[in-house]
Design a protein around this motif. Structure first.
Motif, PDB file in Angstrom:
ATOM      1  N   SER A   1       1.915  14.859  -1.525  1.00  0.00           N
ATOM      2  CA  SER A   1       3.287  14.429  -1.226  1.00  0.00           C
ATOM      3  C   SER A   1       3.790  15.081   0.055  1.00  0.00           C
ATOM      4  N   VAL A   2       3.422  16.348   0.248  1.00  0.00           N
ATOM      5  CA  VAL A   2       3.818  17.069   1.459  1.00  0.00           C
ATOM      6  C   VAL A   2       3.160  16.433   2.681  1.00  0.00           C
ATOM      7  N   ILE A   3       1.876  16.107   2.540  1.00  0.00           N
ATOM      8  CA  ILE A   3       1.148  15.464   3.649  1.00  0.00           C
ATOM      9  C   ILE A   3       1.780  14.129   3.992  1.00  0.00           C
ATOM     10  N   LEU A   4       2.108  13.345   2.960  1.00  0.00           N
ATOM     11  CA  LEU A   4       2.713  12.033   3.195  1.00  0.00           C
ATOM     12  C   LEU A   4       4.062  12.174   3.896  1.00  0.00           C
ATOM     13  N   ASP A   5       4.888  13.089   3.425  1.00  0.00           N
ATOM     14  CA  ASP A   5       6.200  13.284   4.052  1.00  0.00           C
ATOM     15  C   ASP A   5       6.050  13.686   5.518  1.00  0.00           C
ATOM     16  N   LYS A   6       5.085  14.530   5.805  1.00  0.00           N
ATOM     17  CA  LYS A   6       4.874  14.962   7.186  1.00  0.00           C
ATOM     18  C   LYS A   6       4.417  13.796   8.060  1.00  0.00           C
ATOM     19  N   LEU A   7       3.559  12.944   7.502  1.00  0.00           N
ATOM     20  CA  LEU A   7       3.100  11.768   8.248  1.00  0.00           C
ATOM     21  C   LEU A   7       4.263  10.844   8.595  1.00  0.00           C
TER      22      LEU A   7
ATOM     23  N   LEU B   1       0.837  -1.205   0.000  1.00  0.00           N
ATOM     24  CA  LEU B   1       0.000   0.000   0.000  1.00  0.00           C
ATOM     25  C   LEU B   1       0.871   1.254   0.000  1.00  0.00           C
ATOM     26  N   TYR B   2       1.881   1.249   0.852  1.00  0.00           N
ATOM     27  CA  TYR B   2       2.785   2.399   0.943  1.00  0.00           C
ATOM     28  C   TYR B   2       3.553   2.594  -0.365  1.00  0.00           C
ATOM     29  N   THR B   3       4.147   1.517  -0.876  1.00  0.00           N
ATOM     30  CA  THR B   3       4.993   1.652  -2.068  1.00  0.00           C
ATOM     31  C   THR B   3       4.170   2.096  -3.274  1.00  0.00           C
ATOM     32  N   LYS B   4       2.935   1.602  -3.361  1.00  0.00           N
ATOM     33  CA  LYS B   4       2.078   2.014  -4.474  1.00  0.00           C
ATOM     34  C   LYS B   4       1.674   3.478  -4.324  1.00  0.00           C
ATOM     35  N   LEU B   5       1.367   3.896  -3.099  1.00  0.00           N
ATOM     36  CA  LEU B   5       1.038   5.302  -2.862  1.00  0.00           C
ATOM     37  C   LEU B   5       2.220   6.197  -3.199  1.00  0.00           C
ATOM     38  N   LYS B   6       3.402   5.815  -2.757  1.00  0.00           N
ATOM     39  CA  LYS B   6       4.600   6.615  -3.008  1.00  0.00           C
ATOM     40  C   LYS B   6       4.859   6.765  -4.501  1.00  0.00           C
ATOM     41  N   GLU B   7       4.518   5.730  -5.266  1.00  0.00           N
ATOM     42  CA  GLU B   7       4.688   5.750  -6.717  1.00  0.00           C
ATOM     43  C   GLU B   7       3.726   6.725  -7.388  1.00  0.00           C
ATOM     44  N   LEU B   8       2.535   6.914  -6.800  1.00  0.00           N
ATOM     45  CA  LEU B   8       1.486   7.690  -7.451  1.00  0.00           C
ATOM     46  C   LEU B   8       1.246   9.072  -6.852  1.00  0.00           C
ATOM     47  N   VAL B   9       1.612   9.282  -5.599  1.00  0.00           N
ATOM     48  CA  VAL B   9       1.262  10.514  -4.905  1.00  0.00           C
ATOM     49  C   VAL B   9       1.901  11.730  -5.573  1.00  0.00           C
ATOM     50  N   GLN B  10       1.191  12.836  -5.563  1.00  0.00           N
ATOM     51  CA  GLN B  10       1.706  14.045  -6.200  1.00  0.00           C
ATOM     52  C   GLN B  10       1.146  15.293  -5.531  1.00  0.00           C
ATOM     53  N   GLY B  11       1.750  16.429  -5.878  1.00  0.00           N
ATOM     54  CA  GLY B  11       1.278  17.714  -5.389  1.00  0.00           C
ATOM     55  C   GLY B  11       1.343  17.838  -3.873  1.00  0.00           C
ATOM     56  N   HIS B  12       0.340  18.491  -3.309  1.00  0.00           N
ATOM     57  CA  HIS B  12       0.303  18.740  -1.866  1.00  0.00           C
ATOM     58  C   HIS B  12       0.187  17.437  -1.080  1.00  0.00           C
TER      59      HIS B  12
END
Length: 325
Positions: free
Chosen positions: A251-257, A238-249
């Protein structure tokens, strides 16, 4: 003797006949505790089913190999739980939580020694084939665990790298179990390889389902902490697929999490699930799991035995890869 019993009962009876010394109690009591937990016993059952697939008369002969697989698997679980700092295993306190890290390490070591002891009881004419397979698989499981730990310190892990890791950490042991049963039954090399590859592909699908259940499973049924992978920043499918697709703001939310110490509480799980929902991550993970199920069934269909003999493996595989716990 065995025709009227299920594989699970056959194995359980054999396991109950296996005794461990009383002393030192801090070495053997954790071993007995770990083996008493109500696991599914999938791997030892696959050894017996692999033998039955090719020669139903060899189920009894395959029992030491099935116990060797189970003992090795429990060794790896004890050590993995220590490395992951996991509080629960099968809904009960992990060995290192109940005793200590040191006790867990040593009890795990005892389990793997006992695994080789059981392996030595296999028929002499097949031991020369069983031992290299078991050794190779044991080392691959260690390699998979190391990759899994390495991923913790990597910002980006590709989906392909993740699949390669779970193949080693989880899947090869299922393939090994089936092939060991086939070896005991003296199946041909081609069929041995097909049943091995069937097990490996089912193993990948099984782990992908485990990743999905960690986030979306019923906590009363799953037996482990729901969202534990998210809280520990584990690189799951789930994480690796999200990291592959996430974009824009996002990505900022994910990095903060992943970085902010504030997000170490259950709220982090819900925020990550929101991101998963935005990118249809659950559906994509299920589609990937189904791809490996199809690959597995193609291997099983290619084995040169009757469809009737394969039915038990089809049924078990469906239960494993579509389970809710």
């Amino acid at each position: 003797m065995f025709q009227n019993l299920t594989h699970a009962k056959v194995f359980q009876e054999f396991l109950q006949q296996t005794t461990f010394p009383d002393q030192p109690s801090n070495l053997y009591e954790p071993v007995r505790y770990m083996l008493s937990l109500s696991g599914k016993r999938i791997r030892p059952l696959l050894v017996l089913m692999g033998a039955e697939l090719f020669d139903s008369e060899k189920i009894e002969t395959a029992l030491p190999a099935s116990l060797a697989i189970e003992l090795f698997h429990n060794f790896s679980l004890i050590h993995d739980d220590i490395m992951d700092k996991a509080p629960l295993r099968r809904g009960k306190p992990t060995v290192h939580e109940k005793w200590s890290d040191s006790v867990g390490i040593l009890s795990g070591d005892a389990l793997i020694i006992k695994a080789y002891e059981q392996l030595s009881l296999c028929p002499a004419n097949v031991l020369g084939t069983l031992l290299p397979l078991f050794n190779r698989t044991a080392l691959e499981v260690c390699e998979g665990q190391q990759y899994d730990m390495d991923f913790e310190n990597m910002a980006v892990v590709s989906v392909d790298s993740y699949i390669a890791m779970i193949r080693l950490k989880t899947s090869v042991l299922l393939g090994c179990a089936l092939q060991m049963g086939a070896i005991v039954a003296e199946a041909g090399f081609k069929d041995q390889q097909l049943v091995y590859e069937f097990g490996v592909n089912i193993g990948v699908a099984f782990q992908l389902q485990d990743d999905i259940l960690d986030v979306y499973g019923d906590p009363d049924l799953f037996g482990k902490q729901i969202g534990g992978d998210i809280l520990s920043n584990k690189k799951t499918i789930l994480y690796t697929k999200l990291k592959e697709l996430v974009q824009g703001h996002d990505s900022v939310i994910l990095d903060k999490l992943l970085q902010d110490s504030i997000h170490t509480e259950p709220g982090k799980v819900e925020m990550m699930k929101d991101l998963y929902a935005q990118y249809n991550i659950k559906e994509k993970a299920i589609a990937l799991k189904d791809k490996y199920i199809r690959a597995a069934y193609n291997k099983l269909n290619a084995i040169d035995v009757s469809v009737e003999k394969k039915q038990a493996l089809f049924s078990l595989s469906d239960a494993l890869t579509n389970r809710i716990r």
